[in-house]
Design a protein around this motif. Structure first.
Motif, PDB file in Angstrom:
ATOM      1  N   ALA A 322       8.839  -8.663  12.399  1.00  0.00           N
ATOM      2  CA  ALA A 322       8.405  -7.723  13.432  1.00  0.00           C
ATOM      3  C   ALA A 322       7.378  -6.739  12.895  1.00  0.00           C
ATOM      4  CB  ALA A 322       9.617  -6.979  13.993  1.00  0.00           C
ATOM      5  N   PHE A 323       7.488  -6.382  11.613  1.00  0.00           N
ATOM      6  CA  PHE A 323       6.540  -5.445  10.993  1.00  0.00           C
ATOM      7  C   PHE A 323       5.720  -6.206   9.953  1.00  0.00           C
ATOM      8  CE2 PHE A 323      10.175  -2.911  12.435  1.00  0.00           C
ATOM      9  CZ  PHE A 323       9.523  -2.044  13.289  1.00  0.00           C
ATOM     10  N   SER A 324       4.880  -7.061  10.470  1.00  0.00           N
ATOM     11  CA  SER A 324       4.095  -7.948   9.601  1.00  0.00           C
ATOM     12  C   SER A 324       3.046  -7.207   8.792  1.00  0.00           C
ATOM     13  CB  SER A 324       3.419  -9.027  10.453  1.00  0.00           C
ATOM     14  OG  SER A 324       2.627  -8.434  11.475  1.00  0.00           O
ATOM     15  N   SER A 325       2.673  -5.993   9.195  1.00  0.00           N
ATOM     16  CA  SER A 325       1.661  -5.232   8.451  1.00  0.00           C
ATOM     17  C   SER A 325       2.248  -4.522   7.242  1.00  0.00           C
ATOM     18  CB  SER A 325       0.978  -4.212   9.365  1.00  0.00           C
ATOM     19  OG  SER A 325       0.293  -4.860  10.415  1.00  0.00           O
ATOM     20  N   GLY A 326       3.554  -4.556   7.092  1.00  0.00           N
ATOM     21  CA  GLY A 326       4.173  -3.973   5.909  1.00  0.00           C
ATOM     22  C   GLY A 326       4.891  -2.673   6.196  1.00  0.00           C
ATOM     23  N   ILE A 327       5.210  -1.969   5.142  1.00  0.00           N
ATOM     24  CA  ILE A 327       5.913  -0.687   5.217  1.00  0.00           C
ATOM     25  C   ILE A 327       5.008   0.393   4.648  1.00  0.00           C
ATOM     26  CG2 ILE A 327       7.920   0.630   4.430  1.00  0.00           C
ATOM     27  CD1 ILE A 327       9.496  -1.915   4.382  1.00  0.00           C
ATOM     28  N   SER A 328       4.832   1.449   5.430  1.00  0.00           N
ATOM     29  CA  SER A 328       3.962   2.551   5.024  1.00  0.00           C
ATOM     30  C   SER A 328       4.799   3.759   4.630  1.00  0.00           C
ATOM     31  CB  SER A 328       3.013   2.926   6.168  1.00  0.00           C
ATOM     32  OG  SER A 328       2.257   4.071   5.836  1.00  0.00           O
ATOM     33  N   ILE A 329       4.433   4.363   3.512  1.00  0.00           N
ATOM     34  CA  ILE A 329       5.093   5.584   3.035  1.00  0.00           C
ATOM     35  C   ILE A 329       4.016   6.664   2.926  1.00  0.00           C
ATOM     36  CG2 ILE A 329       6.501   6.625   1.220  1.00  0.00           C
ATOM     37  CD1 ILE A 329       7.361   3.804   0.439  1.00  0.00           C
ATOM     38  N   PRO A 330       3.809   7.473   3.964  1.00  0.00           N
ATOM     39  CA  PRO A 330       2.782   8.524   3.883  1.00  0.00           C
ATOM     40  C   PRO A 330       3.043   9.441   2.698  1.00  0.00           C
ATOM     41  CG  PRO A 330       3.587   8.275   6.136  1.00  0.00           C
ATOM     42  CD  PRO A 330       4.489   7.458   5.266  1.00  0.00           C
ATOM     43  N   THR A 331       2.026   9.596   1.861  1.00  0.00           N
ATOM     44  CA  THR A 331       2.191  10.352   0.617  1.00  0.00           C
ATOM     45  C   THR A 331       1.063  11.359   0.464  1.00  0.00           C
ATOM     46  OG1 THR A 331       3.086   8.301  -0.312  1.00  0.00           O
ATOM     47  CG2 THR A 331       2.683  10.099  -1.848  1.00  0.00           C
ATOM     48  N   PRO A 332       1.113  12.473   1.197  1.00  0.00           N
ATOM     49  CA  PRO A 332       0.074  13.501   1.015  1.00  0.00           C
ATOM     50  C   PRO A 332       0.150  14.107  -0.380  1.00  0.00           C
ATOM     51  CG  PRO A 332       1.362  13.853   3.025  1.00  0.00           C
ATOM     52  CD  PRO A 332       2.090  12.834   2.217  1.00  0.00           C
ATOM     53  N   HIS A 333      -1.010  14.380  -0.946  1.00  0.00           N
ATOM     54  CA  HIS A 333      -1.095  15.007  -2.274  1.00  0.00           C
ATOM     55  C   HIS A 333      -0.299  14.204  -3.296  1.00  0.00           C
ATOM     56  CE1 HIS A 333      -2.562  18.338   0.191  1.00  0.00           C
ATOM     57  NE2 HIS A 333      -1.429  18.289   0.857  1.00  0.00           N
ATOM     58  N   ARG A 334      -0.599  12.905  -3.358  1.00  0.00           N
ATOM     59  CA  ARG A 334       0.185  11.978  -4.162  1.00  0.00           C
ATOM     60  C   ARG A 334       0.290  12.386  -5.625  1.00  0.00           C
ATOM     61  NH1 ARG A 334      -0.426   5.995  -3.880  1.00  0.00           N
ATOM     62  NH2 ARG A 334      -2.503   6.435  -3.104  1.00  0.00           N
ATOM     63  N   SER A 335      -0.781  12.835  -6.221  1.00  0.00           N
ATOM     64  CA  SER A 335      -0.767  13.073  -7.664  1.00  0.00           C
ATOM     65  C   SER A 335       0.193  14.183  -8.062  1.00  0.00           C
ATOM     66  CB  SER A 335      -2.182  13.411  -8.156  1.00  0.00           C
ATOM     67  OG  SER A 335      -2.653  14.587  -7.517  1.00  0.00           O
ATOM     68  N   ARG A 336       0.460  15.125  -7.163  1.00  0.00           N
ATOM     69  CA  ARG A 336       1.302  16.259  -7.528  1.00  0.00           C
ATOM     70  C   ARG A 336       2.631  16.318  -6.764  1.00  0.00           C
ATOM     71  NH1 ARG A 336      -2.826  21.223  -7.117  1.00  0.00           N
ATOM     72  NH2 ARG A 336      -3.695  19.903  -5.457  1.00  0.00           N
ATOM     73  N   SER A 337       2.870  15.371  -5.863  1.00  0.00           N
ATOM     74  CA  SER A 337       4.120  15.454  -5.094  1.00  0.00           C
ATOM     75  C   SER A 337       4.758  14.092  -4.848  1.00  0.00           C
ATOM     76  CB  SER A 337       3.853  16.139  -3.748  1.00  0.00           C
ATOM     77  OG  SER A 337       2.992  15.338  -2.949  1.00  0.00           O
ATOM     78  N   ILE A 338       4.371  13.084  -5.611  1.00  0.00           N
ATOM     79  CA  ILE A 338       4.924  11.756  -5.345  1.00  0.00           C
ATOM     80  C   ILE A 338       6.404  11.672  -5.707  1.00  0.00           C
ATOM     81  CG2 ILE A 338       4.442  10.727  -7.593  1.00  0.00           C
ATOM     82  CD1 ILE A 338       3.500   8.218  -6.019  1.00  0.00           C
ATOM     83  N   ILE A 339       6.900  12.626  -6.466  1.00  0.00           N
ATOM     84  CA  ILE A 339       8.305  12.593  -6.847  1.00  0.00           C
ATOM     85  C   ILE A 339       9.217  12.631  -5.627  1.00  0.00           C
ATOM     86  CG2 ILE A 339       8.614  15.089  -7.066  1.00  0.00           C
ATOM     87  CD1 ILE A 339       9.909  12.472  -9.533  1.00  0.00           C
ATOM     88  N   VAL A 340       8.782  13.298  -4.546  1.00  0.00           N
ATOM     89  CA  VAL A 340       9.632  13.401  -3.359  1.00  0.00           C
ATOM     90  C   VAL A 340       9.698  12.077  -2.598  1.00  0.00           C
ATOM     91  CG1 VAL A 340       9.085  15.854  -3.142  1.00  0.00           C
ATOM     92  CG2 VAL A 340       7.790  14.174  -1.809  1.00  0.00           C
TER      93      VAL A 340
END
Length: 622
Positions: A322-340
């Protein structure tokens, strides 16, 4: 004869002894003295005024209980999350309706229509068979719940309460027909709704036409569906009772083996074969899943366990297709907040992993041309900065509190009120997440309505899962990261995975393990052409991960949160780890409390704070 005045010289009974007239002053003196004496007498004879302590000593413990204060109208809470169900939930700020900024306004929850299945535990004599059937019943309930229904298992008790049960008892019929009658009697007792076999499962998108129609609950006629036999019915109470009455009066009752043979064809409305319903009846298993069929022949208990694994794999495969385009994980300011984003990444990896199956390359019976799960066709995880409104893309979003994000973005710099006012843009998380859908020109408050629609809208909510970053204990009961809760959200059993949030609940989780998970090659495969781009240079190393983890732990402590909004004791070492200082008017440094800085951050980022509270309340309500 002398004349006497009637006023001054009127003779009385004792006229020989004339009375002396009292002056007005003396009269007032006597009156005042009498009043004082009366007051003194009253004070002397009255009992002392009872105090609250005295009153408490005279309370009768066996008397009636004290009334509780009235509950807040139409409001619910779990932990620290509080919400108010109202159709004005798309107002930018909830406090304009609730007059309380800690309560979020959520859309009224849709009514879950009941879907019934009949199960007789006495029919299975073997304990192994009962255990396997109970596992299949759990799979059935979980799948229909995820599609917005209220699954209910009926039994003999409901059938015996039907007024027509006495008539059924005196009629002679085949055993199989009697079991079918009991199923319908139980359904008729419950009334209007849907009756399904517990091997009939929904395997299609949430917005499928039939599933959407069944969720509306408008069952005007007794309906069956082509290709499903007696697997699925819908109807109102009057039609069900009429069909049962006509069947019990039939003269062919002794010779018939199926209830459908006795009910006149004009009684049913026959709808086309549904594309979103799978029925694992014996003929389907024998034709399409010969391995399971052979296992059922050898051992019914082992065969039913094998069937449960097959159905679970098909449910997950339906989700992936049903979700053939994949799974998206919005990650604003990835370099400094990807831990969350670590819990979301761990969950996404579990979702795209191919489930165990007795027939790995098989498809659901209603979707013979599906794309089987394999390592080469596994969905890619995407970590864009913004949310994408795409129907074939599933989103797992994690919203950090404005204080958490400010702490992460500050890095090694101390977080202070002047720094917040002078060096931080307003509502940075909401601005970045909605950049693709709304563009760069709108301010934070203008983006809240669109974001709320993306989280809780009727069409968008089935295509996403939103969490708060401070959800740090997935083992907590009713936690949004609890594996059991997630399985009811998705409708199938998830493979085992580590949902611990950045070692806040699992101190043994090393920083290198987090770095390895974040640097997974599949994680950064975001190209639409299928080619794997190189890992981005902004991917943080172990040193930055350790700093982010410390900042996140500090923010969770300052916010006083643990689990799903659960109050937590404040860490006494917070002020020692990160000192927040400011200069007063005399130029001297003074300590600024973390709570004051938190309040200042919330006031500066009003839209981000409103969005965070909305996501927390939405996840708590479930």
């Amino acid at each position: 004869m002398p004349h006497y005045s009637s006023r001054a010289h009127k003779p009385g009974h004792y006229s020989a002894y004339p009375q002396e007239r009292r002056s007005p002053k003396r009269v007032w003196r006597y009156t005042a003295a009498a009043g004082c004496l009366l007051l003194i007498f009253l004070f002397a004879t009255s009992s002392p005024v009872p105090t609250a302590k005295d009153a408490a000593q005279h309370i009768n413990p066996f008397g009636p209980a004290a009334h509780q204060p009235p509950a807040e109208r139409n409001t619910t809470r779990r932990g620290e999350a509080r919400w108010y169900n109202h159709w004005k939930w798309l107002n930018p700020f909830s406090d304009t309706i609730t007059e309380d900024e800690s309560r979020s306004v959520l859309p009224p929850p849709p009514e879950r229509r009941p879907i019934y299945a009949y199960y007789d535990p006495d029919a299975a004599k073997d304990n192994g068979v009962k255990a396997a059937e109970n596992r299949l019943l759990l799979i059935w309930r979980r799948a229909w719940w995820a599609q917005g229904f209220r699954p209910v298992i009926l039994g003999k008790a409901e059938a015996m309460h039907n007024p027509m049960y006495e008539r059924f008892q005196v009629r002679k019929m085949e055993h199989a027909l009697g079991a079918e009658f009991m199923r319908w009697l139980a359904w008729g007792q419950m009334g209007t709704g849907i009756l399904a076999n517990w091997l009939v499962l929904p395997m299609g998108p949430y917005d499928d036409h039939l599933l959407s129609d069944l969720r509306r609950g408008e069952y005007l006629k007794l309906t069956r569906y082509e290709g499903l036999g007696g697997g699925l019915f819908s109807g109102d109470k009057t039609s069900i009772e009429a069909a049962l009455k006509n069947t019990l009066d039939s003269s062919d009752l002794k010779e018939s083996k199926s209830l459908l043979d006795l009910i006149p064809s004009k009684t049913f409305t026959v709808d086309p074969k549904p594309s979103a319903i799978a029925f694992y009846d014996s003929s389907t298993i024998a034709e399409h899943y010969k391995t399971v069929s052979a296992s059922l022949t050898d051992s019914k208990a082992a065969g039913l366990f094998s069937l449960s694994e097959l159905i679970t794999s098909h449910l997950q495969l339906t989700f992936l297709n049903a979700f053939s385009s994949g799974i998206s994980i919005p990650t604003p300011h990835r370099s400094r907040s990807i831990i969350v984003q670590y819990p979301a990444i761990a969950l996404a990896n579990a979702l795209v992993a191919c489930p165990p199956s007795p027939i790995p390359d098989s498809c659901p019976p209603n979707r013979p041309k599906c794309t089987p799960c394999s390592s080469s066709t596994s969905l890619f995880l995407k970590t864009p900065e913004s949310y994408a409104n795409t129907s074939t893309l599933f989103t797992i979003g994690t919203h950090p509190h404005p204080y958490t994000l400010a702490s992460l973005l500050a890095g090694t710099k101390p977080l202070s009120i002047p720094h917040i006012r002078r060096h931080t843009a307003r509502d940075p998380w909401l601005q970045t997440v909605t950049l693709e859908t709304l563009g760069p020109l709108l301010a934070g408050p203008d983006r809240i309505v669109s974001f709320k629609e993306s989280v809780a809208g009727e069409t968008s909510s089935p295509r996403g899962l939103w969490l708060v970053a401070e959800e740090d204990d997935p083992t907590e009961e009713h936690s949004a990261l609890d594996k059991r809760e997630l399985e009811w959200h998705f409708g199938f059993e998830l493979p085992a995975y580590n949902a611990s949030s950045t070692a806040l609940s699992d101190p043994e989780l090393s920083t290198s393990a987090i770095t390895a998970a974040l640097a997974n090659s599949r994680l950064f495969t975001a190209n639409d052409d299928g080619e794997k781009p190189p890992a981005p240079s902004s991917s943080p190393d172990e040193k930055h991960i350790a700093l982010q983890r410390e900042r996140l732990a500090h923010a969770v402590s300052v916010l006083g949160l643990g689990g799903k909004g659960k109050s937590q004791k404040r860490d006494p070492n917070v002020g020692k780890r990160i000192n927040n200082r400011n200069k007063n008017k005399k130029g001297q440094e003074e300590m600024i409390s973390d709570e004051r800085i938190r309040d200042a951050v919330e006031a500066w980022h009003l839209a981000d704070a409103e969005a965070w509270r909305f996501v927390r309340a939405w996840g708590a309500r479930g």
